[in-house]
Design an enzyme around this catalytic site. Sequence first.
Site, PDB file in Angstrom:
ATOM      1  N   GLU A 174     -23.132 -13.476  -2.976  1.00  8.63           N
ATOM      2  CA  GLU A 174     -22.106 -14.501  -2.760  1.00  8.63           C
ATOM      3  C   GLU A 174     -22.678 -15.753  -2.093  1.00  8.63           C
ATOM      4  O   GLU A 174     -22.303 -16.879  -2.426  1.00  8.63           O
ATOM      5  CB  GLU A 174     -20.966 -13.931  -1.917  1.00  8.63           C
ATOM      6  CG  GLU A 174     -19.997 -13.039  -2.671  1.00  8.63           C
ATOM      7  CD  GLU A 174     -20.546 -11.645  -2.943  1.00  8.63           C
ATOM      8  OE1 GLU A 174     -21.647 -11.335  -2.459  1.00  8.63           O
ATOM      9  OE2 GLU A 174     -19.879 -10.868  -3.651  1.00  8.63           O
ATOM     10  N   HIS A 211     -11.534  -4.401   0.479  1.00  5.24           N
ATOM     11  CA  HIS A 211     -11.097  -5.171  -0.686  1.00  5.24           C
ATOM     12  C   HIS A 211      -9.642  -5.617  -0.572  1.00  5.24           C
ATOM     13  O   HIS A 211      -9.060  -6.069  -1.552  1.00  5.24           O
ATOM     14  CB  HIS A 211     -11.204  -4.335  -1.963  1.00  5.24           C
ATOM     15  CG  HIS A 211     -12.569  -3.844  -2.288  1.00  5.24           C
ATOM     16  ND1 HIS A 211     -13.215  -2.888  -1.561  1.00  5.24           N
ATOM     17  CD2 HIS A 211     -13.427  -4.186  -3.276  1.00  5.24           C
ATOM     18  CE1 HIS A 211     -14.408  -2.645  -2.089  1.00  5.24           C
ATOM     19  NE2 HIS A 211     -14.559  -3.427  -3.123  1.00  5.24           N
TER      20      HIS A 211
END
Length: 326
Positions: A61, A130
């Site tokens: 990321e 998540h």
Amino acid sequence: MSENITYREAVKRAIHKALKEDERVFLMGEDVGRYGGSYAVSMGFLEEFGKERIIDTPLCESGFTGAGIGAAVNGMRPIVEIMTVNFSFLALDQIVNSASALFYMSGGQFNVPLVIRMATGGGNQLGAQHSHSLEGWYAHIPGLKVLTPATIQDAYAMVGLALEDPNPVLIFENATLYNKKGDFDEKAPVLAIGKAFVHREGKDITFLAYGVNLLKALEAADILAKDGIDAEVIDLRSLRPLDNETIMASIKKTHRALIVDEDWKSGSISAEIMARINEDAFYELDAPMARVCSREVPFPYAAHLEQAAMPQVDKIVQTAHEVMES
């Protein structure tokens, strides 16, 4: 003419339109190409636009967000997709120390017209890594804009608004909304970034919500109406900038406030909103403000525990009654 489409389809159409109309736009992220995106938003884009504009990235990321910042500074219009808000912390240095600050650090010489989309929120049994709602954290950072589309129209419109903005814009799409259907009109008027929207007029109490919790607040308002309580429901839409004007105007009408936020209470956007109301409209209040937030635990995997940890309609109704009776 309006159509009935899903939230996923609305986001997909907005990105597709941008890719067709502006060659500077490209999409980058993990699985956005051959897999079609973790929530199938970019399904088919690789075949239509090619691998130079639909870029599958490694699990990194920080790396691909940094590449997006570099491309934006050099005149491109990148859309970076991060699978889930929890993973965005791996790119926190790029977002907070670079994207948000370059305009100021360069004395206004460099804008960063970067769009970062990411899924947020619980309710899908994806576990604690998540499922969180951390958009309030990003709303703390000057130089960033933070959008939270709750409706089909905003899911479409906010992609275009973000791409037109010269600043880095983060769009938080609640993962439980992707399959929701609703009316969509491509030519419907678009509210600007930073404007809230009054979804339901009321006179007794103001509900302030965003994302999927707007739907819960509207459902609670319908239940309360049967009890003779007339709730006004406001979709915040944008957490940075916040629409102080619309919030305070509603408080001056209803004199009571309840904030619904899937984030934890401590240090949340709900805390910021309460502070602002306290600063700007304290003497308009007839009762202490209240908020319905998530329990302060990492989100459980088990469905019944996850639902117990999140704001629910019955809790909103109960809390509204308590505010009205206080």
